[in-house]
Design a protein around this motif. Sequence first.
Motif, PDB file in Angstrom:
ATOM      1  N   VAL A  48      -8.104  29.781 -53.236  1.00  0.00           N
ATOM      2  CA  VAL A  48      -8.582  28.462 -52.857  1.00  0.00           C
ATOM      3  C   VAL A  48      -7.675  27.447 -53.553  1.00  0.00           C
ATOM      4  N   LYS A  49      -7.379  26.361 -52.868  1.00  0.00           N
ATOM      5  CA  LYS A  49      -6.521  25.330 -53.459  1.00  0.00           C
ATOM      6  C   LYS A  49      -7.152  23.961 -53.221  1.00  0.00           C
ATOM      7  N   ILE A  50      -6.658  22.975 -53.899  1.00  0.00           N
ATOM      8  CA  ILE A  50      -7.188  21.624 -53.766  1.00  0.00           C
ATOM      9  C   ILE A  50      -7.018  21.157 -52.325  1.00  0.00           C
ATOM     10  N   GLY A  51      -8.087  20.607 -51.764  1.00  0.00           N
ATOM     11  CA  GLY A  51      -8.073  20.122 -50.392  1.00  0.00           C
ATOM     12  C   GLY A  51      -8.721  21.075 -49.399  1.00  0.00           C
ATOM     13  N   ASP A  52      -8.985  22.328 -49.815  1.00  0.00           N
ATOM     14  CA  ASP A  52      -9.638  23.286 -48.921  1.00  0.00           C
ATOM     15  C   ASP A  52     -11.072  22.867 -48.662  1.00  0.00           C
ATOM     16  N   ARG A  53     -11.549  23.159 -47.458  1.00  0.00           N
ATOM     17  CA  ARG A  53     -12.938  22.886 -47.086  1.00  0.00           C
ATOM     18  C   ARG A  53     -13.706  24.199 -47.095  1.00  0.00           C
ATOM     19  N   LEU A  54     -14.857  24.185 -47.768  1.00  0.00           N
ATOM     20  CA  LEU A  54     -15.693  25.373 -47.896  1.00  0.00           C
ATOM     21  C   LEU A  54     -17.081  25.112 -47.342  1.00  0.00           C
ATOM     22  N   ASN A  55     -17.661  26.143 -46.753  1.00  0.00           N
ATOM     23  CA  ASN A  55     -19.082  26.166 -46.410  1.00  0.00           C
ATOM     24  C   ASN A  55     -19.695  27.250 -47.282  1.00  0.00           C
ATOM     25  N   VAL A  56     -20.574  26.863 -48.189  1.00  0.00           N
ATOM     26  CA  VAL A  56     -21.165  27.784 -49.147  1.00  0.00           C
ATOM     27  C   VAL A  56     -22.671  27.788 -48.954  1.00  0.00           C
ATOM     28  N   THR A  57     -23.230  28.978 -48.759  1.00  0.00           N
ATOM     29  CA  THR A  57     -24.676  29.124 -48.618  1.00  0.00           C
ATOM     30  C   THR A  57     -25.215  29.837 -49.854  1.00  0.00           C
ATOM     31  N   ASN A  58     -26.176  29.222 -50.513  1.00  0.00           N
ATOM     32  CA  ASN A  58     -26.866  29.880 -51.623  1.00  0.00           C
ATOM     33  C   ASN A  58     -28.359  29.563 -51.523  1.00  0.00           C
ATOM     34  N   ASP A  59     -29.113  29.819 -52.575  1.00  0.00           N
ATOM     35  CA  ASP A  59     -30.559  29.610 -52.536  1.00  0.00           C
ATOM     36  C   ASP A  59     -30.930  28.148 -52.274  1.00  0.00           C
ATOM     37  N   SER A  60     -30.057  27.230 -52.625  1.00  0.00           N
ATOM     38  CA  SER A  60     -30.338  25.806 -52.444  1.00  0.00           C
ATOM     39  C   SER A  60     -30.044  25.317 -51.039  1.00  0.00           C
ATOM     40  N   GLU A  66     -15.487  19.968 -50.208  1.00  0.00           N
ATOM     41  CA  GLU A  66     -14.029  19.974 -50.284  1.00  0.00           C
ATOM     42  C   GLU A  66     -13.646  20.189 -51.740  1.00  0.00           C
ATOM     43  N   VAL A  67     -12.686  21.075 -51.983  1.00  0.00           N
ATOM     44  CA  VAL A  67     -12.230  21.370 -53.338  1.00  0.00           C
ATOM     45  C   VAL A  67     -11.410  20.187 -53.837  1.00  0.00           C
ATOM     46  N   VAL A  68     -11.806  19.628 -54.977  1.00  0.00           N
ATOM     47  CA  VAL A  68     -11.135  18.472 -55.543  1.00  0.00           C
ATOM     48  C   VAL A  68     -10.300  18.872 -56.758  1.00  0.00           C
ATOM     49  N   GLU A  69     -10.777  19.872 -57.501  1.00  0.00           N
ATOM     50  CA  GLU A  69     -10.121  20.276 -58.735  1.00  0.00           C
ATOM     51  C   GLU A  69     -10.329  21.764 -58.951  1.00  0.00           C
ATOM     52  N   LEU A  70      -9.416  22.416 -59.668  1.00  0.00           N
ATOM     53  CA  LEU A  70      -9.530  23.828 -60.005  1.00  0.00           C
ATOM     54  C   LEU A  70      -9.861  23.974 -61.476  1.00  0.00           C
ATOM     55  N   SER A  71     -10.643  24.997 -61.804  1.00  0.00           N
ATOM     56  CA  SER A  71     -11.000  25.233 -63.194  1.00  0.00           C
ATOM     57  C   SER A  71     -11.197  26.725 -63.410  1.00  0.00           C
ATOM     58  N   GLU A  72     -10.637  27.228 -64.497  1.00  0.00           N
ATOM     59  CA  GLU A  72     -10.766  28.643 -64.860  1.00  0.00           C
ATOM     60  C   GLU A  72     -12.026  28.891 -65.678  1.00  0.00           C
ATOM     61  N   ILE A  73     -12.585  27.822 -66.262  1.00  0.00           N
ATOM     62  CA  ILE A  73     -13.737  27.989 -67.150  1.00  0.00           C
ATOM     63  C   ILE A  73     -14.985  27.401 -66.519  1.00  0.00           C
ATOM     64  N   ARG A  74     -16.115  27.937 -66.930  1.00  0.00           N
ATOM     65  CA  ARG A  74     -17.401  27.441 -66.452  1.00  0.00           C
ATOM     66  C   ARG A  74     -17.937  26.474 -67.489  1.00  0.00           C
ATOM     67  N   GLY A  75     -17.859  25.210 -67.187  1.00  0.00           N
ATOM     68  CA  GLY A  75     -18.300  24.181 -68.117  1.00  0.00           C
ATOM     69  C   GLY A  75     -19.700  23.711 -67.802  1.00  0.00           C
ATOM     70  N   PRO A  76     -20.089  22.589 -68.371  1.00  0.00           N
ATOM     71  CA  PRO A  76     -21.419  22.035 -68.095  1.00  0.00           C
ATOM     72  C   PRO A  76     -21.530  21.579 -66.640  1.00  0.00           C
ATOM     73  N   ALA A  77     -22.742  21.378 -66.187  1.00  0.00           N
ATOM     74  CA  ALA A  77     -22.990  21.021 -64.788  1.00  0.00           C
ATOM     75  C   ALA A  77     -22.285  19.727 -64.401  1.00  0.00           C
ATOM     76  N   ALA A  78     -22.238  18.760 -65.304  1.00  0.00           N
ATOM     77  CA  ALA A  78     -21.578  17.480 -65.005  1.00  0.00           C
ATOM     78  C   ALA A  78     -20.090  17.696 -64.727  1.00  0.00           C
TER      79      ALA A  78
END
Length: 131
Positions: A48-60, A66-78
Motif C-alpha cells: 500500500v502506498k500514499i494515495g491508495d484508496r481502500l475499502n475496509v470492512t470490520n466490526d464497526s 485514502e492512505v495519507v501516511e505510512l507508519s511501521e508502528i502502532r501508536g495512539p488512536a489520535a
Amino acid sequence: MSGTRTNMRIDKWLWASRFYKTRALAAKACDLGRVRLDGALAKPARDVKIGDRLNVTNDSGLYEIEVVELSEIRGPAAAAQKLFSESEESREARAKLLAEKRVMAQFESLPEAKPTGRDRRMLNKFRGRER
C-alpha cells in the motif's frame, strides 16, 4: 511517523492504523475479502502506498478511506487517525447503520436466564453437535 518508505505491507498498515487489533487479524481480513485496494481484493502482502484508496470492512462497518501516511508502528488512536482520510459518504453510512442497530436493539428480546444443561443439550442436538 512516515519515514523514507514509499510503500509497506497492507496488513501491517491496517494494524498500525488501528482497523484491526492484531496484524494476524488484518491478514485474515485480507484473506476473507474484507479489504479492497483500488477496487481489487487485497492479499496481506500487497503493498500500500500514499494515495491508495481502500475499502475496509470490520466490526464497526465499511470504511472508504485514502492512505495519507505510512507508519511501521502502532501508536495512539489520535496518531493512527492521521494515517488515513475517510470519505464523508462513508462516515454518514456508518452513522446511519449505528442508528439502525440502536433502534433494532430495542425490539430484541433477550433470554431471562442462562440456558440450563438440558437447554444446552437441546441446542447442541439442533445444531448437529450431538455426542
